[in-house]
Motif scaffolding. Sequence first.
Motif, PDB file in Angstrom:
ATOM      1  N   ALA A 255       1.430   3.292  -2.823  1.00 48.76           N
ATOM      2  CA  ALA A 255       1.127   4.311  -3.824  1.00 48.76           C
ATOM      3  C   ALA A 255       0.715   5.636  -3.189  1.00 48.76           C
ATOM      4  CB  ALA A 255       0.032   3.812  -4.758  1.00 48.76           C
ATOM      5  N   GLY A 256       0.034   5.560  -2.044  1.00 49.63           N
ATOM      6  CA  GLY A 256      -0.435   6.774  -1.401  1.00 49.63           C
ATOM      7  C   GLY A 256       0.541   7.392  -0.418  1.00 49.63           C
ATOM      8  N   TRP A 257       1.672   6.741  -0.196  1.00 54.13           N
ATOM      9  CA  TRP A 257       2.644   7.281   0.742  1.00 54.13           C
ATOM     10  C   TRP A 257       3.245   8.568   0.193  1.00 54.13           C
ATOM     11  CZ3 TRP A 257       6.085   3.271   3.680  1.00 54.13           C
ATOM     12  CH2 TRP A 257       5.262   2.354   4.337  1.00 54.13           C
TER      13      TRP A 257
ATOM     14  N   LYS B 247       0.844  -1.194   0.000  1.00 52.55           N
ATOM     15  CA  LYS B 247       0.000   0.000   0.000  1.00 52.55           C
ATOM     16  C   LYS B 247       0.881   1.246   0.000  1.00 52.55           C
ATOM     17  CE  LYS B 247      -3.741  -2.327   2.507  1.00 52.55           C
ATOM     18  NZ  LYS B 247      -4.595  -2.328   3.723  1.00 52.55           N
TER      19      LYS B 247
ATOM     20  N   GLU C 196       1.487  -3.834  -7.423  1.00 50.93           N
ATOM     21  CA  GLU C 196       1.278  -2.393  -7.336  1.00 50.93           C
ATOM     22  C   GLU C 196       2.043  -1.658  -8.434  1.00 50.93           C
ATOM     23  OE1 GLU C 196       0.692   1.076  -4.038  1.00 50.93           O
ATOM     24  OE2 GLU C 196       1.988  -0.602  -3.514  1.00 50.93           O
TER      25      GLU C 196
END
Length: 231
Positions: A28-30, A26, A53
């Motif tokens: 991508a949003g970091w 997860k 991803e």
Amino acid sequence: MLLALAAARAEAQVKQAAIDADGRSKLAGWPLTKGVPSSFDVGGVKLGMTPSEAVEVARARGLKIEGHRTDNPSFEERVVQQMDLLRGKTVPMAPSYTHTRGLYFADNSGSTWSIEFEPTPTGQEAVQIKYRSPLAGRTSQQIVDALEAKFGLASNKSKVEPAFFSFSWCKDARGVDCSLYAPETTLTAMGEANQIVLILKRGAPEVRKFESLARTTAEKRMAASPAANSF
């Protein structure tokens, strides 16, 4: 650890079974933090991303997936290999592994991404992203300015010449700028031969810790289940 892009182009289709088996992340949003290479992305691809991803990023950005290399072990397979080595067994020179080692993307401008993965307990993770792009009318100074606007001031800088520059971003464990050849996670940007090359790579100690974890896991398993006497 560099992989040959040309050798992988023959595998132009994503092997979905490998993608499905290679873990989820997860990242991508970091957020990107200027001056901290471990948070950087190259065209949306980040270190630590799993193949699934990275493929999602490529498809969302309209990139062509030009290759998918699947000859890496899983972390569990690496542990088993270490157990065989500790037992003195001969390990095959070319074992039949089926997990993602590399992904290769391209866009319509001639830019390419070569992404390398290593096995971790939670799946295959990106440890190096190599990007090439033609200068296409951009000057070295324009590129350097754009890079520093995105990533912050570089740790190390060469003189910016019309056909050449070499910049790097690197922080050591204390948060202090480190050298181009330091073992820490580093982004290197070079202008050469009418193209820009970016190499974002995870620090060697961080990569090696998973190799060490595989060995210690193997040793613990063997200690818990010692072989029976056979003499």
